[in-house]
Write a protein that holds these residues in place. Structure first.
Motif, PDB file in Angstrom:
ATOM      1  N   THR A   1     -16.109 -59.090 -16.271  1.00  0.00           N
ATOM      2  CA  THR A   1     -15.574 -59.158 -14.910  1.00  0.00           C
ATOM      3  C   THR A   1     -15.223 -57.767 -14.381  1.00  0.00           C
TER       4      THR A   1
ATOM      5  N   VAL B   1     -18.381 -56.005 -13.319  1.00  0.00           N
ATOM      6  CA  VAL B   1     -18.837 -56.508 -12.024  1.00  0.00           C
ATOM      7  C   VAL B   1     -18.012 -55.897 -10.890  1.00  0.00           C
ATOM      8  N   ARG B   2     -16.728 -55.722 -11.129  1.00  0.00           N
ATOM      9  CA  ARG B   2     -15.840 -55.180 -10.106  1.00  0.00           C
ATOM     10  C   ARG B   2     -16.044 -53.683  -9.857  1.00  0.00           C
TER      11      ARG B   2
ATOM     12  N   ILE C   1     -18.153 -52.392  -6.920  1.00  0.00           N
ATOM     13  CA  ILE C   1     -17.517 -52.768  -5.650  1.00  0.00           C
ATOM     14  C   ILE C   1     -16.337 -51.850  -5.383  1.00  0.00           C
TER      15      ILE C   1
ATOM     16  N   GLN D   1     -17.578 -48.390  -4.341  1.00  0.00           N
ATOM     17  CA  GLN D   1     -18.065 -48.376  -2.966  1.00  0.00           C
ATOM     18  C   GLN D   1     -16.907 -48.351  -1.963  1.00  0.00           C
TER      19      GLN D   1
ATOM     20  N   VAL E   1     -13.706 -62.957  -9.539  1.00  0.00           N
ATOM     21  CA  VAL E   1     -14.953 -62.202  -9.378  1.00  0.00           C
ATOM     22  C   VAL E   1     -15.974 -63.000  -8.578  1.00  0.00           C
ATOM     23  N   VAL E   2     -16.047 -64.305  -8.832  1.00  0.00           N
ATOM     24  CA  VAL E   2     -16.976 -65.155  -8.088  1.00  0.00           C
ATOM     25  C   VAL E   2     -16.649 -65.122  -6.592  1.00  0.00           C
TER      26      VAL E   2
ATOM     27  N   LEU F   1     -14.988 -62.801  -5.026  1.00  0.00           N
ATOM     28  CA  LEU F   1     -15.212 -61.436  -4.552  1.00  0.00           C
ATOM     29  C   LEU F   1     -16.681 -61.212  -4.219  1.00  0.00           C
ATOM     30  N   ARG F   2     -17.558 -61.716  -5.071  1.00  0.00           N
ATOM     31  CA  ARG F   2     -18.996 -61.537  -4.843  1.00  0.00           C
ATOM     32  C   ARG F   2     -19.495 -62.349  -3.650  1.00  0.00           C
ATOM     33  N   MET F   3     -18.802 -63.442  -3.349  1.00  0.00           N
ATOM     34  CA  MET F   3     -19.210 -64.293  -2.237  1.00  0.00           C
ATOM     35  C   MET F   3     -18.702 -63.780  -0.894  1.00  0.00           C
ATOM     36  N   LYS F   4     -17.717 -62.870  -0.938  1.00  0.00           N
ATOM     37  CA  LYS F   4     -17.133 -62.353   0.296  1.00  0.00           C
ATOM     38  C   LYS F   4     -18.113 -61.437   1.021  1.00  0.00           C
TER      39      LYS F   4
ATOM     40  N   PRO G   1     -18.904 -57.764   2.797  1.00  0.00           N
ATOM     41  CA  PRO G   1     -18.613 -56.446   2.226  1.00  0.00           C
ATOM     42  C   PRO G   1     -17.121 -56.127   2.229  1.00  0.00           C
TER      43      PRO G   1
END
Length: 243
Positions: A57, A60-61, A64, A67, A151-152, A154-157, A159
């Motif tokens: 996790t 994955v973060r 992001i 960025q 995380v799920v 966050l990825r669906m949000k 940008p």
């Protein structure tokens, strides 16, 4: 006089494979989880699972987070050059923490266990470090689910534009308007289904393992709950909200 808690009988088969298979009891079966509290090496399975989840996790973060930090405006008081250096240091530290996850998880287990052990002693509950350590490790599987859910989401949000958005709302904070008081935000974020689930399960497992009332079991856990609240509120207060 101490509250004597006869240890629950171990299940006939005690093996690493059986411990792995029995980790699910820490989600829904307090009595089954309590039996595993008295095993010698049960904590190893949860440690492995929670560490793997933490590493994945966080990996994955990280992109992001990088960025966001590279595109957001520097916080008040920092020049672009200072913010760039701070970003580089922060990302480097986070990379180190990712691969130190097993050690950090063990440290958290130990701190939680010491707090529970101290409260058990104060409340005259005859609990041992090993059994409490196993319970803490088993219940940490619930917090691993929270990390995955976070995380799920966050990825669906859309940008992510700010550091505050890196922690998606999973509790009562989902109902708060943008720009809400940060202390209130921190308190509400703690009231997530995962934290409440963790509290309920660890109280029920402690009560089942040591044959004590649920009220006394909750009192054993209360200092850790309050300490967690303090750190969550501090984190919310010092997280920059501007994009």
């Amino acid at each position: 006089m101490s509250t004597l808690a006869p240890e629950l009988p171990l299940e006939p088969r005690e093996s690493f494979a059986d411990d792995l298979a029995g980790m699910g009891s820490y989600f829904i079966d307090p009595e089954g989880a309590a039996k595993r509290a008295f095993r010698k090496w049960f904590w190893i399975g949860p440690l492995i699972v929670v560490s793997i989840v933490a590493i994945i996790t966080q990996l994955v973060r990280l992109p992001i987070t990088q960025q966001v930090m590279e595109t957001m405006a520097p916080p008040n008081g920092l020049s672009p050059e200072q913010w760039e250096k701070q970003t580089q240091v922060s990302l480097m530290v986070q990379h180190i923490f990712v691969w130190c996850s097993p050690i950090l998880v063990l440290v958290i287990y130990a701190i939680q266990t010491v707090i529970l052990l101290a409260m058990s002693s104060i409340l005259t509950v005859n609990a041992k470090f090993r059994s409490l350590f196993n319970i803490v490790a088993g219940c940490s599987l619930i917090t691993a689910l929270e990390a995955i859910a976070s995380v799920v989401v966050l990825r669906m949000k859309a940008p992510v534009a700010s550091l505050a958005e890196l922690k998606p709302p999973l509790g009562l904070d989902i109902f708060l308007p943008e720009g809400a008081n940060k202390v209130v935000l921190g308190l509400c974020s703690y009231a997530s289904i995962f934290n409440l689930w963790w509290i309920v399960m660890i109280v029920l497992v402690l009560a089942a393992a040591f044959r004590i009332s649920k009220g006394k079991a909750f009192a054993i856990v209360l200092p850790w709950i309050l300490l967690s609240l303090v750190f969550i509120v501090i984190g919310a207060v010092f997280t920059p909200s501007q994009s």
